[in-house]
Structure formats: C-alpha cells, structure tokens
Design a protein around this motif. Sequence first.
Motif, PDB file in Angstrom:
ATOM      1  N   ARG A 145       0.589  -1.310   0.374  1.00  0.00           N
ATOM      2  CA  ARG A 145       0.117   0.038   0.094  1.00  0.00           C
ATOM      3  C   ARG A 145       0.627   1.122  -0.248  1.00  0.00           C
ATOM      4  O   ARG A 145       2.095   1.038   0.878  1.00  0.00           O
ATOM      5  N   ARG A 146       0.249   1.930  -0.801  1.00  0.00           N
ATOM      6  CA  ARG A 146       1.265   3.374  -1.022  1.00  0.00           C
ATOM      7  C   ARG A 146       0.817   4.044   0.080  1.00  0.00           C
ATOM      8  O   ARG A 146      -1.488   4.789  -0.278  1.00  0.00           O
ATOM      9  N   SER A 147       0.321   5.496   0.667  1.00  0.00           N
ATOM     10  CA  SER A 147      -0.125   6.872   0.920  1.00  0.00           C
ATOM     11  C   SER A 147      -0.330   7.875   0.701  1.00  0.00           C
ATOM     12  O   SER A 147       0.979   8.356  -0.208  1.00  0.00           O
ATOM     13  N   PHE A 148      -1.762   8.388   0.355  1.00  0.00           N
ATOM     14  CA  PHE A 148      -1.680   9.533   0.002  1.00  0.00           C
ATOM     15  C   PHE A 148      -2.291  10.167   0.813  1.00  0.00           C
ATOM     16  O   PHE A 148      -3.207  10.376   1.305  1.00  0.00           O
ATOM     17  N   SER A 149      -1.406  12.032   1.246  1.00  0.00           N
ATOM     18  CA  SER A 149      -2.663  12.720   1.631  1.00  0.00           C
ATOM     19  C   SER A 149      -3.956  13.393   0.755  1.00  0.00           C
ATOM     20  O   SER A 149      -3.869  13.670  -0.859  1.00  0.00           O
ATOM     21  N   ILE A 150      -5.706  13.434   1.166  1.00  0.00           N
ATOM     22  CA  ILE A 150      -6.158  14.223   0.812  1.00  0.00           C
ATOM     23  C   ILE A 150      -6.434  15.058   0.367  1.00  0.00           C
ATOM     24  O   ILE A 150      -5.759  16.230   1.889  1.00  0.00           O
ATOM     25  N   GLY A 229       5.962  21.154   2.740  1.00  0.00           N
ATOM     26  CA  GLY A 229       7.711  20.898   2.231  1.00  0.00           C
ATOM     27  C   GLY A 229       6.899  19.724   0.859  1.00  0.00           C
ATOM     28  O   GLY A 229       6.841  18.628   1.133  1.00  0.00           O
ATOM     29  N   GLY A 230       7.384  20.480  -0.428  1.00  0.00           N
ATOM     30  CA  GLY A 230       7.189  19.220  -1.781  1.00  0.00           C
ATOM     31  C   GLY A 230       5.182  19.539  -1.470  1.00  0.00           C
ATOM     32  O   GLY A 230       4.660  19.823  -0.855  1.00  0.00           O
ATOM     33  N   THR A 231       4.758  17.434  -1.934  1.00  0.00           N
ATOM     34  CA  THR A 231       4.661  17.642  -1.610  1.00  0.00           C
ATOM     35  C   THR A 231       3.101  17.267  -0.690  1.00  0.00           C
ATOM     36  O   THR A 231       1.959  16.870  -0.499  1.00  0.00           O
ATOM     37  N   GLY A 232       3.734  18.077   0.862  1.00  0.00           N
ATOM     38  CA  GLY A 232       4.231  18.405   2.064  1.00  0.00           C
ATOM     39  C   GLY A 232       2.608  19.066   1.886  1.00  0.00           C
ATOM     40  O   GLY A 232       1.675  19.593   2.486  1.00  0.00           O
ATOM     41  N   TYR A 233       2.286  19.584   0.752  1.00  0.00           N
ATOM     42  CA  TYR A 233       1.131  20.772   0.571  1.00  0.00           C
ATOM     43  C   TYR A 233      -0.146  20.534  -0.014  1.00  0.00           C
ATOM     44  O   TYR A 233      -0.689  20.759   0.320  1.00  0.00           O
ATOM     45  N   ALA A 234      -0.459  18.793   0.225  1.00  0.00           N
ATOM     46  CA  ALA A 234      -1.531  18.371  -0.472  1.00  0.00           C
ATOM     47  C   ALA A 234      -2.603  18.250   0.754  1.00  0.00           C
ATOM     48  O   ALA A 234      -3.146  19.081   0.653  1.00  0.00           O
ATOM     49  N   PRO A 235      -2.129  17.605   2.163  1.00  0.00           N
ATOM     50  CA  PRO A 235      -3.308  18.573   3.673  1.00  0.00           C
ATOM     51  C   PRO A 235      -3.286  18.986   4.185  1.00  0.00           C
ATOM     52  O   PRO A 235      -4.465  19.664   4.196  1.00  0.00           O
ATOM     53  N   ILE A 236      -1.823  20.471   3.259  1.00  0.00           N
ATOM     54  CA  ILE A 236      -2.083  21.749   4.402  1.00  0.00           C
ATOM     55  C   ILE A 236      -3.250  22.471   3.028  1.00  0.00           C
ATOM     56  O   ILE A 236      -3.367  23.230   3.535  1.00  0.00           O
ATOM     57  N   GLY A 316      -0.069  25.806  14.970  1.00  0.00           N
ATOM     58  CA  GLY A 316       0.960  25.315  13.979  1.00  0.00           C
ATOM     59  C   GLY A 316       0.485  23.921  12.992  1.00  0.00           C
ATOM     60  O   GLY A 316       0.762  22.876  14.135  1.00  0.00           O
ATOM     61  N   TYR A 317       0.753  24.534  11.682  1.00  0.00           N
ATOM     62  CA  TYR A 317       0.682  22.609  11.058  1.00  0.00           C
ATOM     63  C   TYR A 317       1.528  22.413  10.453  1.00  0.00           C
ATOM     64  O   TYR A 317       1.920  23.981   9.251  1.00  0.00           O
ATOM     65  N   ALA A 318       2.581  21.450   9.954  1.00  0.00           N
ATOM     66  CA  ALA A 318       3.559  21.484   9.224  1.00  0.00           C
ATOM     67  C   ALA A 318       3.506  19.741   8.713  1.00  0.00           C
ATOM     68  O   ALA A 318       3.368  18.520   8.976  1.00  0.00           O
ATOM     69  N   CYS A 319       3.853  19.764   7.411  1.00  0.00           N
ATOM     70  CA  CYS A 319       3.666  18.580   6.810  1.00  0.00           C
ATOM     71  C   CYS A 319       4.797  18.674   5.613  1.00  0.00           C
ATOM     72  O   CYS A 319       5.068  19.357   4.845  1.00  0.00           O
ATOM     73  N   GLY A 320       5.334  17.078   4.823  1.00  0.00           N
ATOM     74  CA  GLY A 320       6.404  17.590   4.497  1.00  0.00           C
ATOM     75  C   GLY A 320       7.573  16.501   4.719  1.00  0.00           C
ATOM     76  O   GLY A 320       7.346  15.255   5.331  1.00  0.00           O
ATOM     77  N   PRO A 321       8.922  16.019   4.094  1.00  0.00           N
ATOM     78  CA  PRO A 321       9.679  15.026   4.304  1.00  0.00           C
ATOM     79  C   PRO A 321      10.269  15.407   5.771  1.00  0.00           C
ATOM     80  O   PRO A 321      10.440  16.011   6.425  1.00  0.00           O
ATOM     81  N   PRO A 322      10.300  13.649   5.738  1.00  0.00           N
ATOM     82  CA  PRO A 322      10.613  13.760   7.669  1.00  0.00           C
ATOM     83  C   PRO A 322      11.787  14.631   7.836  1.00  0.00           C
ATOM     84  O   PRO A 322      12.398  15.535   9.282  1.00  0.00           O
ATOM     85  N   ALA A 323      13.302  14.842   7.067  1.00  0.00           N
ATOM     86  CA  ALA A 323      14.014  16.121   7.888  1.00  0.00           C
ATOM     87  C   ALA A 323      13.328  17.677   7.730  1.00  0.00           C
ATOM     88  O   ALA A 323      13.634  18.041   9.304  1.00  0.00           O
TER      89      ALA A 323
END
Length: 348
Positions: A145-150, A229-236, A316-323
């Motif tokens: 399975r692969r996860s993707f934010s709505i 960060g990147g596609t971390g914009y999706a849930p944002i 605050g809400y943040a989403c993106g790569p682990p680093a």
Amino acid sequence: MRVSLARSGRSFPVEAGESLLDAAIAAGVRLAHGCRRGNCGACRARLTRGEIDYPDGPPLGLEPQDAADGLILMCRARPRGDLELDVDELRHPDEVAVKRLPCRIERAERLGREVIVLSLRLPPVEDLAFLPGQYLDVLLPQGRRRSFSIACPPHDARSIELHVRYVAGGAFTESLFATDPTGRLLTIEGPLGSFRYHPPAVGAPSDTAPREAVAAPEAPTTPLLLVAGGTGYAPIQAILRHVVERGARRAVHLYFGARTAADLYADARIREIARRAPLLSYVPVLSEPAADWGGRRGLVHDAVLADYESLAAFDGYACGPPAMIEAVCRTFPARGLDPARLYVDSFE
Ligand SMILES: Cc1cc2nc3c(=O)[nH]c(=O)nc-3n(C[C@H](O)[C@H](O)[C@H](O)COP(=O)(O)OP(=O)(O)OC[C@H]3O[C@@H](n4cnc5c(N)ncnc54)[C@H](O)[C@@H]3O)c2cc1C
Ligand code: FES
C-alpha cells in the motif's frame, strides 16, 4: 488469536503475521495512528498481557525507555498469541469510519516538474467522509500500500484529489508517470491518520459555523501557521481550503518550501486561493533557486523563524519530508509555539 482492549472491553481478531493496527482497522476499531511504518510513534499502546514480535526489527519511533515501560507500536507489532492492550479508542464524534472503496482516475494533471494531481471518482452510491489533513492508502498487489494525503477539503470531495510526486524507480509512482493514468481503476482505503485540522477551542469564535453566522464581527482568533514541503502541501491545502472557503475569520500564514521554482507546483493555485482570502499571507521559499529568483531563499522552517521572533500566538501545522518535520519540531517550540498546538505529518 484475539486482541482485547482493557479500557473498553472490546476485542477483535488478528491473524498471525498481521499487524495489530491493521487488524484493528479491519475490524472497524479506531485507534490513533499516523505513518503506519513504525516511525511517528502515534500508534503507541501499553501491552498488558501477551507477547508480540517486531519481524522488521525494533521500530525507530519507539524510544528504548518507552519499550522498557511496556509500550509497543501497534503498526509494527505482530502477535505471538492472545493479547491485551491498554489504549484509548478514538471516540470523538468527528472521527470517521475507514472504508475500502474502488475508484477511477478521472483526471490526471501534470503540475510542475514532478507532480501529478489526481482526481479520483468514487462509485456513485459511495462517499468518503474524512477530516481535513487525513490521508488514504492506495492498495497495490501483494498486499502493498502507498499513502497519499487527501488534498481536497471535505466540503468539496465529489472527486478525491491527491498530489503524487514522482519517485524514481517507485513501484507505484513510476507507472503513474509512464503513461496517462486517466481511466485507471484503483482501490483506496481511508481516511487514515491522526493529522487533522483542529478548530479553535470552544468559546473562541468558531470557524465551522455557517457562513452567515461568521459574517458578523468577531473577536480575533488564533492565527494559523501552515508549513508545507513539496507534496506535503496536499493536506495543508485541504486545511487551507477548509478554513478559507467556509468563511472563517482566521489569519493564515502559509509557507511553501520547494527546491526550485519548477517544484513550486501549487504556486498558481495558492495565489488563486489568496485572491479570495484577504487574511491569507503566502510565502514561497526555495532551497536551490535559480539566480533570477527574487523571492525567499533557504529552508522553509528557517524562513518562518526569520519572520517571527515569537510563534507563541500560532496554531501550527507542518507536513513534508522527515528532515523538515524534524527541524520544525526542534525549532518551533523553542520559539514559543505550544507543542500541544503543533500538528505535524511526516511523509516517511
Ligand atoms: C502519511 C503519508 C502520507 C503521504 N502522502 C503523500 C502525498 O500526498 N504525496 C506524495 O507524493 N507522497 C506521499 N507519501 C509518500 C508515498 O506514500 C510513497 O512513499 C511514494 O509515493 C513512493 O511510492 P512508490 O511506490 O512510487 O515508491 P517505492 O517503490 O515505495 O520506493 C522506491 C524507492 O524510492 C524511495 N522513496 C519512497 N518514497 C520516497 C519519498 N517520498 N521520497 C524519497 N524517496 C522515496 C524508497 O526508499 C525506494 O528506494 C506519503 C507517505 C506517508 C507515510
Ligand atoms: S509508528 Fe505506528 S503509526 Fe506511526
């Protein structure tokens, strides 16, 4: 084998080799979780009876001290026999049921250098209830399975929007980018994850009230700091549109980090949203800009720190790569952001 929950008295079956979390989800038992990969620690529970194994080795998201105290990560733990766990079920009325649904890719739009925005059409009789910020899993053959934010907000979810970044050699994303995937059938499971928008506390002006109600003058409410960060914009984006399009009088400060201008795939969309949202400020930040880039440079969390002496006022809400998430969690509380009001989602 069965897993019993000491607090509620409920129990559910679990197969040998199945994770405790997967078994709970399959049985409709709602337990807090995030990454489902043993990294975020959101699925911690106390093992009060029985034994478990971690076939993939001790998970990174569990501190040795927590393990010594009897805590386990349910997403990685496999049962050796019947078990009892001390963990709360999610009972908040907002929490929604996880569904497994077939869907069709009705549109696939290339945005930027390496992102495809997918619109998924659900069967006519089905809908997917979710909270802004949650994700879903695309189910692949052999149980992968692969996860993707709505990326769409719940009020505009006739089609489910996902932002998929190209990963070279990726089992799922390579095939999406190789040929136009429009018309392809997928199976999804969701909504998943504890990352979600938290409306202002009771007593503060509500941003979930009907539009007419919030048209009246309001006292100022907590401003939102959104960092993507990147596609971390999706849930944002789901959170942003939920707040803005429901007429909330809530100041929103959005920072969107990417490597180059071509990677700011959602820039035009954000500017379009900003035209309708006077309380939204938007700062794109590039870490590897071309010489002619006139905007902000560097890492996205550093841009936030440069702009605010104190972050104490924000949710605050943040989403993106682990680093990026690690940097946000390390630096924002040190600038006064209450850790209890800092919500993060890491694309592990
Ligand atoms: C909660 C959650 C939400 C997510 N939401 C999104 C989303 O909205 N949009 C999105 O594009 N992705 C998202 N991801 C990542 C996504 O689930 C996949 O990991 C990614 O699409 C790669 O899948 P794949 O099958 O193509 O690659 P795989 O076959 O899994 O991996 C191929 C190779 O690439 C590496 N790799 C895998 N993922 C990444 C990555 N993200 N960055 C760098 N290298 C990687 C692997 O280590 C492997 O070496 C999310 C992940 C999580 C945990
Ligand atoms: S560690 Fe289990 S859900 Fe993240």
